[in-house]
Enzyme design. Sequence first.
Site, PDB file in Angstrom:
ATOM      1  N   CYS A 197       0.060  -0.924  -5.216  1.00  0.00           N
ATOM      2  CA  CYS A 197      -0.993   0.010  -4.782  1.00  0.00           C
ATOM      3  C   CYS A 197      -2.337  -0.521  -5.285  1.00  0.00           C
ATOM      4  CB  CYS A 197      -0.773   1.406  -5.358  1.00  0.00           C
ATOM      5  SG  CYS A 197       0.878   2.087  -5.151  1.00  0.00           S
TER       6      CYS A 197
ATOM      7  N   HIS B 194      -6.037  -0.871  -3.800  1.00  0.00           N
ATOM      8  CA  HIS B 194      -6.943   0.236  -4.159  1.00  0.00           C
ATOM      9  C   HIS B 194      -7.664   0.068  -5.502  1.00  0.00           C
ATOM     10  CE1 HIS B 194      -5.909   2.423  -0.599  1.00  0.00           C
ATOM     11  NE2 HIS B 194      -4.621   2.393  -0.879  1.00  0.00           N
TER      12      HIS B 194
ATOM     13  N   ARG C  98       0.438  11.034   3.431  1.00  0.00           N
ATOM     14  CA  ARG C  98      -0.459   9.881   3.355  1.00  0.00           C
ATOM     15  C   ARG C  98       0.145   8.764   2.510  1.00  0.00           C
ATOM     16  NH1 ARG C  98      -2.632   6.322   4.654  1.00  0.00           N
ATOM     17  NH2 ARG C  98      -4.823   5.852   5.027  1.00  0.00           N
TER      18      ARG C  98
ATOM     19  N   CYS D 239       1.351   4.642   3.277  1.00  0.00           N
ATOM     20  CA  CYS D 239       0.957   3.452   2.524  1.00  0.00           C
ATOM     21  C   CYS D 239       2.177   2.709   1.981  1.00  0.00           C
ATOM     22  CB  CYS D 239       0.028   3.824   1.375  1.00  0.00           C
ATOM     23  SG  CYS D 239      -1.703   3.595   1.784  1.00  0.00           S
TER      24      CYS D 239
END
Length: 311
Positions: free
Chosen positions: A218, A222, A268, A272
């Site tokens: 992640c 991000h 959401r 991802c």
Amino acid sequence: MLSKLVKSTALVAIITCAANAGEYNKEPENDRKELVKYFEAKFADAEKNRYAFFPYSTDDELKNNIMKGVKFEEFSKGNYAFSKNGRASYDEIKEFPPTEEFVEKGEALYEEPFANGKSFKDCFPDPEIGGQYPYFDEKRKDVVSLTQAINECLETNGEKPWNTKKGKMAHLEAYFAFATGEAEKKVDIKVNSADALAAYQRGKEYYYSQRGYLKLSCATCHVQGAGQRVRNESLSQFLGQTTHFPVYRLKWAAASADNDGLGTLERRMSGCIKDQGQVPPGDTSKTMKELLYFMAYMSNGMTVDGPDIRK
Ligand code: HEC
């Protein structure tokens, strides 16, 4: 004598540690502060910090699209916090937010009695709770997410649980988020015990672990990748990633028959995780909840500003 002394000092240390619940959020607080520092520095001046935006960002992108001096509270706006192009259309949509009708639906669900005469008010007397979930339940030794708590309320009252990704679940969560935001309440996640800290650490490990054949975490997208462009999307920063859910997505609206494009945070996240080439953990599984717990802690102190709008 010396070893005795060492032992007794160690014992004193353990006792003081256990006595002081504040000790357990030392690591989370440190992580959070570092993250704020990292993103404020990264977005102070993208052109000057060009190597933090390596390798995809062009000079034009750095100079003309990424705003300068983005600060703490702003980061809850996802990539609209820094992307000039995205921000213009975002501000435009926000003038007549398509989320209003969902907040109203959520409020109606909150008031409506169940078949047994009780209602959500009996489970959640205060709707301004958007900043308090997920929390670590010390009796159950488990993280409880809002989605889970809503379904548990339904089941306790003899009702069927809801879909955890959209529909009524998203509407009720939109009402809670809105009520919380109206009251200007902030994200306030607590880590008060060794078990809670362990849950936090497992969530953190998930966020930073590389997965799938592309070996992406992640954080690749991000944290290190925040601000970079992937096709026509700018990658949002980890900080503030959970403050504004549920969200209305143009993509989800286009794919639904009734234009209801509102989805939960779990929906959401699953998207991802699929993009990472993985099968997402269940929406109320331990793995998902601990990941959300960690992520929500990172947004501590930011205003709850859901439901929001995204592409
Ligand atoms: C290949 C890059 C990539 C990876 C890896 C990735 N994401 Fe994303 N993510 C995106 C893109 C692109 C978007 C949509 C644009 C944006 O908001 O960043 C997005 C959006 C999000 C959003 C919504 C942000 C908002 O403001 O509404 C969340 C939350 C999120 N990702 C969480 C995660 C988590 C948790 C993981 C790891 C399990 C993860 N992402 C892994 C690319 C990625």
